[in-house]
Structures are given as structure tokens and as C-alpha cells.
Design a protein around this motif. Structure first.
Motif, PDB file in Angstrom:
ATOM      1  N   LEU A 169      -4.462  -8.331   2.944  1.00  0.00           N
ATOM      2  CA  LEU A 169      -4.500  -6.958   2.460  1.00  0.00           C
ATOM      3  C   LEU A 169      -5.166  -6.033   3.469  1.00  0.00           C
ATOM      4  O   LEU A 169      -4.690  -4.922   3.724  1.00  0.00           O
ATOM      5  CB  LEU A 169      -5.240  -6.898   1.126  1.00  0.00           C
ATOM      6  CG  LEU A 169      -5.325  -5.522   0.466  1.00  0.00           C
ATOM      7  CD1 LEU A 169      -3.944  -4.965   0.220  1.00  0.00           C
ATOM      8  CD2 LEU A 169      -6.105  -5.618  -0.831  1.00  0.00           C
ATOM      9  N   ALA A 211       3.934   5.852  -2.235  1.00  0.00           N
ATOM     10  CA  ALA A 211       2.767   5.337  -2.955  1.00  0.00           C
ATOM     11  C   ALA A 211       3.101   5.120  -4.421  1.00  0.00           C
ATOM     12  O   ALA A 211       2.699   4.113  -5.019  1.00  0.00           O
ATOM     13  CB  ALA A 211       1.594   6.305  -2.817  1.00  0.00           C
ATOM     14  N   PRO A 230      -0.961   4.802   7.247  1.00  0.00           N
ATOM     15  CA  PRO A 230       0.103   4.859   6.247  1.00  0.00           C
ATOM     16  C   PRO A 230       1.272   5.739   6.649  1.00  0.00           C
ATOM     17  O   PRO A 230       2.356   5.610   6.098  1.00  0.00           O
ATOM     18  CB  PRO A 230      -0.605   5.428   5.007  1.00  0.00           C
ATOM     19  CG  PRO A 230      -1.796   6.135   5.531  1.00  0.00           C
ATOM     20  CD  PRO A 230      -2.216   5.376   6.744  1.00  0.00           C
ATOM     21  N   GLU A 269      -3.036  -4.821   6.230  1.00  0.00           N
ATOM     22  CA  GLU A 269      -2.128  -3.742   5.844  1.00  0.00           C
ATOM     23  C   GLU A 269      -2.871  -2.433   5.620  1.00  0.00           C
ATOM     24  O   GLU A 269      -2.400  -1.362   6.007  1.00  0.00           O
ATOM     25  CB  GLU A 269      -1.379  -4.132   4.567  1.00  0.00           C
ATOM     26  CG  GLU A 269      -0.387  -3.111   4.089  1.00  0.00           C
ATOM     27  CD  GLU A 269       0.645  -2.756   5.138  1.00  0.00           C
ATOM     28  OE1 GLU A 269       0.866  -1.551   5.361  1.00  0.00           O
ATOM     29  OE2 GLU A 269       1.216  -3.670   5.753  1.00  0.00           O
ATOM     30  N   VAL A 270      -4.049  -2.503   5.017  1.00  0.00           N
ATOM     31  CA  VAL A 270      -4.817  -1.292   4.724  1.00  0.00           C
ATOM     32  C   VAL A 270      -5.160  -0.537   6.003  1.00  0.00           C
ATOM     33  O   VAL A 270      -5.162   0.702   6.027  1.00  0.00           O
ATOM     34  CB  VAL A 270      -6.106  -1.655   3.952  1.00  0.00           C
ATOM     35  CG1 VAL A 270      -7.070  -0.475   3.910  1.00  0.00           C
ATOM     36  CG2 VAL A 270      -5.765  -2.102   2.535  1.00  0.00           C
ATOM     37  N   THR A 327       0.822  -1.212   0.000  1.00  0.00           N
ATOM     38  CA  THR A 327       0.000   0.000   0.000  1.00  0.00           C
ATOM     39  C   THR A 327       0.855   1.261   0.000  1.00  0.00           C
ATOM     40  O   THR A 327       0.308   2.364  -0.003  1.00  0.00           O
ATOM     41  CB  THR A 327      -0.925   0.028   1.226  1.00  0.00           C
ATOM     42  OG1 THR A 327      -0.122   0.090   2.423  1.00  0.00           O
ATOM     43  CG2 THR A 327      -1.817  -1.197   1.271  1.00  0.00           C
ATOM     44  N   VAL A 364      -4.776   4.273   0.037  1.00  0.00           N
ATOM     45  CA  VAL A 364      -4.329   3.038  -0.640  1.00  0.00           C
ATOM     46  C   VAL A 364      -4.775   2.942  -2.088  1.00  0.00           C
ATOM     47  O   VAL A 364      -4.385   2.004  -2.792  1.00  0.00           O
ATOM     48  CB  VAL A 364      -4.827   1.790   0.118  1.00  0.00           C
ATOM     49  CG1 VAL A 364      -4.328   1.790   1.557  1.00  0.00           C
ATOM     50  CG2 VAL A 364      -6.353   1.690   0.094  1.00  0.00           C
ATOM     51  N   LEU A 414      -2.844   0.193  -4.944  1.00  0.00           N
ATOM     52  CA  LEU A 414      -3.621  -1.032  -5.091  1.00  0.00           C
ATOM     53  C   LEU A 414      -4.329  -1.099  -6.435  1.00  0.00           C
ATOM     54  O   LEU A 414      -4.521  -2.184  -6.986  1.00  0.00           O
ATOM     55  CB  LEU A 414      -4.629  -1.155  -3.944  1.00  0.00           C
ATOM     56  CG  LEU A 414      -4.009  -1.363  -2.554  1.00  0.00           C
ATOM     57  CD1 LEU A 414      -5.093  -1.584  -1.515  1.00  0.00           C
ATOM     58  CD2 LEU A 414      -3.029  -2.528  -2.546  1.00  0.00           C
ATOM     59  N   ARG A 444       3.121   1.977   2.458  1.00  0.00           N
ATOM     60  CA  ARG A 444       3.502   2.379   3.819  1.00  0.00           C
ATOM     61  C   ARG A 444       4.995   2.135   4.016  1.00  0.00           C
ATOM     62  O   ARG A 444       5.528   1.099   3.629  1.00  0.00           O
ATOM     63  CB  ARG A 444       2.697   1.602   4.857  1.00  0.00           C
ATOM     64  CG  ARG A 444       3.037   1.983   6.297  1.00  0.00           C
ATOM     65  CD  ARG A 444       2.095   1.298   7.277  1.00  0.00           C
ATOM     66  NE  ARG A 444       2.240  -0.136   7.290  1.00  0.00           N
ATOM     67  CZ  ARG A 444       3.071  -0.794   8.107  1.00  0.00           C
ATOM     68  NH1 ARG A 444       3.851  -0.126   8.934  1.00  0.00           N
ATOM     69  NH2 ARG A 444       3.124  -2.103   8.077  1.00  0.00           N
TER      70      ARG A 444
END
Length: 557
Positions: free
Chosen positions: A347, A190, A355, A350-351, A170, A404, A408, A172
Motif C-alpha cells: 500500500l 477516487a 496521484p 502506491e500511496v 488509491t 488517498v 482507502l 491513481r
């Protein structure tokens, strides 16, 4: 490298003029100079290249050579282009001070020699560092962690002058050497994550070279230490979960030794990644147990007991049961059968990490289960000690989406979709089932939109939506609880009769005088109570939409 190796390379055009007994000296760098006194720029171990512009006469050679020897240089290489050959006085001076001397043919550029030496020295230093990395990896796999990714990134910075960072899919920032200077801006992180995911979807082998904002980066995938790239039947099973190592350099012309070193670094970081995943096992199990109880219709007391067990694990030292939010995620791929639940679980874990937070520690507050093709996160929020003021707390769908969406979308390409639904915060086990259904319904709202990554929150489940026949009863109950529970709690603590006041105010069509007469109150007292209702709920009873929401909530309660 050794001086002797320079004579074995014909392309360098070097001829030894003196110092044959000193050819086993080590070369640690290279410097080109025509200064009469270059000592301030020398640190020892260099091969010094000179065009002899500093020499005005034979008497200049002795002091020049003495300065080089005192600085600890490895050897001197003099170009023949200026004078045709190397002066005898320089040869004698080097012989007296036992300084190896080479002649450089006029057809050979100093840049050619410099590039060769730098490549060789860098390769040998990379080999030494590779041994350190390998030893560090063995320590981590056989015992407690030896410092994590930051240690090896510090080595890359100090030994090879490489700026490197570990990023999540994502974008981060997970780790970065303190020696690499300022941290990468979020927009660069990003962008790099997006480029990595897009390149991975094409099936190209890493490292992937990327030019971003005028800077070249090489991106190395970090895969689970127990999984080879071929282990997954389809790249889409793992593309959204692998970390990456971003190096500020162009790896296209690197020697094999340095590429091997960076591969070793990724394997070392993969050990830390696996360790973090293993630590999530307890939190995943807690979320799974709570989810099963909620879906089975267990008694609120049983769910509350399980939540009390989960709270100290997710928020150590909290001391009180927190509020909770539910987030539902679904990953779908066109035309292929891929188990979406595990992909969405990894996922979503992590989301839900901030961030802007660094390191894996923030993920310790996230518990995610999966069932079927969806992942369900149980997110704890610290208990609110002050009275509720109607403002939104916790996670917001649009904030998650912004953080994100760019990377993504690149990983999902043109055949995948991620949809997210976010519930309102609830403060009791009774409200958890409604929060789950609310998050699921919000996700269905998000799925009806266009785009590869979409999210919706409870705020988008407006009162008119609740009138539709397909809306689950639990969603209606969650709506009612979110609007009326702050008033009920206040009435329970203060005996303020806010709920009866609200009912009477709506029945009186918002007339202050009629409502005050009906309740036998002074108008100022009524205005105080209505003001308190608006403060606790964040609504405005002069607006038709808010009156309608309260009317529906009271009828469904």
C-alpha cells in the motif's frame, strides 16, 4: 452474424421474400430509415429496416434498392404495419439486384430486431477481440511486454466502443485508452476506487456496477495472475493492493461472451501488474539493507556507502547523492491476526506515487521495506543545489492524506486503520536514524487521532513535545539537526559565525544593543546575521515559539 441466423429466430417475426442464395452474407450492423436516399448514413454490411414511408409509388422502389446495393448493405427488411404487406414492385427490384428481402410482421417492433442484431454482432466481435487478447497475453507471459494495458484498452475502444481505465486502489489513473477521450478527473477516479473497495469488502463478485455523477460504470477487479480470489485466507490481505478495470457501461445485461472478454482483459493487465511488482524487488532489497544497517547502529560511513548504491537505482542520472525522507506506515485490523507488514508495504508503494501521475513508472523512485507490522519507505529527493531557505521540501503528510483518504477509508471499512508518519528531509547518513525515529513518532501521533486513515508529519512534533519523557532521543536529535544544520553548513562554507551569533542573541534576551556589544559588532551587522538565520531556517526570532525552539535545539546539540 449471418443473415441465415435471422430466419432461425422466431421472436424476430421475419419472413424471407427473396434472396435465398444470399443468406450467407455477413451482417455488421443495423440501420432504420425512411429516407429516399440514406446512402450518406451507410457504410456497408448493414441490415436496413424500413417502414416504407419513402415509397409514394411503384417507381420509387427501383432507385431505392439501387442506392442500397451501391452502399453495400447486407439485406433489406420491410415492415408490414404501414401497407399491410410488402409491395410486389419492391420484391422485384430486390430480386433484380440480388438483395435479400425480409418482411417484418406488424407485431414486431424494429427496436426488437435492432437489439438482437446488435447483441449478436457485438458478441461475435467480442469473440474476435478475445482471441487477440489471449494471443497478447501469451506474448506477455512468454517474452517482453507487448505494450502494456494501453494496447488492450485501445482495442476495447476501437472494436467495442468501450471507454475503459485501469485504476489503483488509491484512485491513481494507471492506464487509459487514447481513444476513450479525456482522462477521468481525479475526483471521479477516487470515487470509483472507493466504490470498488467498498464492494470488495462485502465479498460480492465483480463486476460491480456503480452510478457516479449520472454515469454508469462497471468495475472489474484485477488480481495477481498467480492468485485466485480464494488464495487469500482473508479478503483484507489483498483488498488494499488490487488494481481495478473501470468500464463506462452497464455490464448487467452483457452476454457471456463479452463478460468473458473483460475477464481476459483483467488477466492480461494482471500480467503487467506482476511484472511491475517483480521490478520492485531490487528497490525493496535496497531499502531493507539500509533499514537493517540503521537499526543495527552501523557506522554512518557504512550507511552512506549503501545510500550511494541506492541513489542511482532510484534516481537514474542524478549524479549526486540526494536528500532522503522516511515514511512509516502501519495497517491494523480489529480482532484478526493479519500480517500487517506486507500489506502496508504494498500500500505504501502506491500511496507514495503522485496521484496525478499516470503509468507505473513513477513507482520506480520508491523503495519500501517492512519489518513486523510496519512498512518503511526510503524516499529520495533531488539534492538541493541552492542554499536552504527554510521552506519545507519533499513529502508533506497532509498532502498524502488528502490524496488517498477517500478510497482507502472505504477499503478499511469499520475494522481497519492506516496510519502514516513522515520525517523531515535529511542530507546525510548520520541523520537517517533520527529521521526513522521521527517518522515512527509522527505515526504514533497520527494513531492517537480518530479516523480510518490518519497521517502526521515532522512539523507536528513541536518543541514542547520534545520535553515529554517518552520522546526518543533520536527524535530530539532529528529536531536539532533540522533546525541547526543549515546554520552549521553555512558557517562551514562562509565562516559567518551564525551559531555563535544565535547563542549570543538568545542569551541577550533578544536585545540588539546588548548582543551587538557582546559580539563587538555594529547593530546593522548583527541585524544582517539574524536575518540570514531566519532565511536559512524559515523561523522568526521575534516570535517566542521560535526562540524556544532554537533554545532547546542549542541545549540538545
Amino acid at each position: 452474424m449471418r443473415l441465415r441466423a435471422l430466419l432461425n429466430t422466431d421472436a424476430l417475426g421475419l419472413r424471407l421474400l427473396g434472396g435465398e442464395d444470399e443468406l450467407d452474407r455477413s451482417v455488421r450492423g443495423v440501420m432504420t430509415t425512411d429516407l429516399r436516399d440514406p446512402s450518406r448514413y451507410l457504410s456497408g454490411g448493414e441490415l436496413v429496416l424500413t417502414g416504407l414511408a419513402w415509397r409514394r409509388g411503384a417507381a420509387d422502389s427501383e432507385p431505392f434498392v439501387r442506392i442500397l446495393v451501391q452502399a453495400g448493405v447486407a439485406a433489406l427488411a420491410a415492415g408490414e404495419a404501414e401497407l399491410g404487406d410488402v409491395p410486389e414492385d419492391l420484391v422485384l427490384a430486390c430480386a433484380r439486384h440480388r438483395l435479400p428481402l425480409f418482411a417484418v410482421h406488424e407485431s414486431v417492433a424494429f427496436a426488437t430486431i435492432t437489439e438482437y442484431v446488435v447483441r449478436q454482432v457485438s458478441g461475435e466481435r467480442a469473440g474476435d477481440l478475445a482471441a487477440v487478447v489471449d494471443r497478447h497475453r501469451r506474448m506477455m507471459t512468454s517474452g517482453p511486454a507487448g505494450g502494456g494495458p494501453d494496447v488492450v484498452l485501445d482495442l476495447l475502444g476501437s472494436d467495442l466502443d468501450l471507454r475503459a481505465w485501469v485504476l489503483s486502489p488509491t484512485g491513481r489513473l494507471i492506464a487509459g485508452s487514447e481513444l476513450t477521450g479525456p482522462a477521468l478527473p481525479p475526483e471521479v477516479c477516487a470515487g470509483l476506487a472507493a466504490e470498488h473497495l467498498a464492494a470488495t469488502r462485502t465479498g460480492r463478485r465483480g463486476p460491480h456496477r456503480v452510478l457516479l455523477d449520472g454515469t454508469t460504470y462497471s468495475l472489474f477487479p484485477i488480481r495477481s495472475s498467480g492468485r485466485s480470489p480464494q488464495a487469500a485466507r482473508d479478503i483484507r490481505e489483498t483488498v488494499l493492493s488490487d488494481w481495478l478495470l473501470a468500464v463506462e457501461a452497464d455490464a448487467g445485461d452483457w452476454p457471456e461472451e463479452r463478460l468473458d472478454l473483460l475477464q481476459g482483459v483483467t488477466q492480461l493487465i494482471a500480467v503487467e501488474r506482476d511484472r511491475r511488482d517483480a521490478a520492485r524487488t531490487v528497490r525493496r532489497r535496497l531499502a531493507q539493507e539500509v533499514l537493517e544497517l540503521v537499526q543495527a547502529g552501523a557506522a554512518p560511513a557504512e550507511i552512506a556507502a549503501r545510500l550511494r548504491v541506492a541513489a542511482p537505482v532510484l534516481l537514474p542520472g542524478l549524479g549526486a547523492a540526494p536528500h532522503w525522507q522516511v515514511v512509516v506506515a502501519c495497517v491494523e485490523w480489529d480482532g484478526v491476526e493479519i500480517a500487517g507488514g506486507p500489506v502496508a508495504q504494498s500500500l505504501l508503494e502506491e500511496v507514495l506515487v503522485d496521484p496525478l501521475a499516470t503509468g507505473p513508472e513513477p513507482s520506480d523512485r520508491i523503495a519500501v521495506a517492512h519489518t513486523g507490522d510496519e512498512a518503511i519507505a526510503l524516499v529520495p529527493l533531488p539534492a538541493v543545489t541552492a542554499e536552504h531557505d527554510g521552506s519545507d521540501t519533499g513529502l508533506l503528510a497532509d498532502v498524502l492524506l488528502r490524496s488517498v483518504q477517500q478510497p482507502l477509508s472505504a477499503g478499511l471499512d469499520d475494522d481497519g486503520r492506516l496510519t502514516l508518519g513522515v520525517s523531515a528531509a535529511v542530507h546525510s547518513a548520520e541523520g537517517l536514524r533520527g529521521a526513522l525515529e521521527e517518522a515512527r513518532h509522527a505515526r504514533r501521533v497520527a494513531a492517537a487521532r480518530t479516523g480510518r486513515v490518519c497521517a502526521a508529519g515532522h512539523q507536528e512534533l513541536a518543541s514542547h513535545v520534545l520535553l515529554l519523557p517518552f520522546v526518543p532521543d533520536d527524535v530530539r536529535r532529528a529536531f536539532t539537526a533540522r533546525l541547526l544544520d543549515p546554520l552549521k553548513d553555512y558557517d562551514r562554507r562562509h565562516r559567518a559565525e551564525l551559531i555563535p551569533t544565535l547563542e549570543a542573541f538568545l542569551d541577550s534576551d533578544g536585545s540588539w544593543t546588548r548582543c551587538a556589544a557582546r559580539l563587538h559588532l555594529h547593530v546593522n551587522t548583527l541585524r544582517y546575521r539574524v536575518g540570514r538565520i531566519e532565511q536559512l531556517t524559515g523561523r522568526d526570532l521575534s516570535r517566542l515559539e521560535d526562540k524556544l525552539d532554537f533554545f532547546l535545539a542549542l541545549r540538545m546539540s
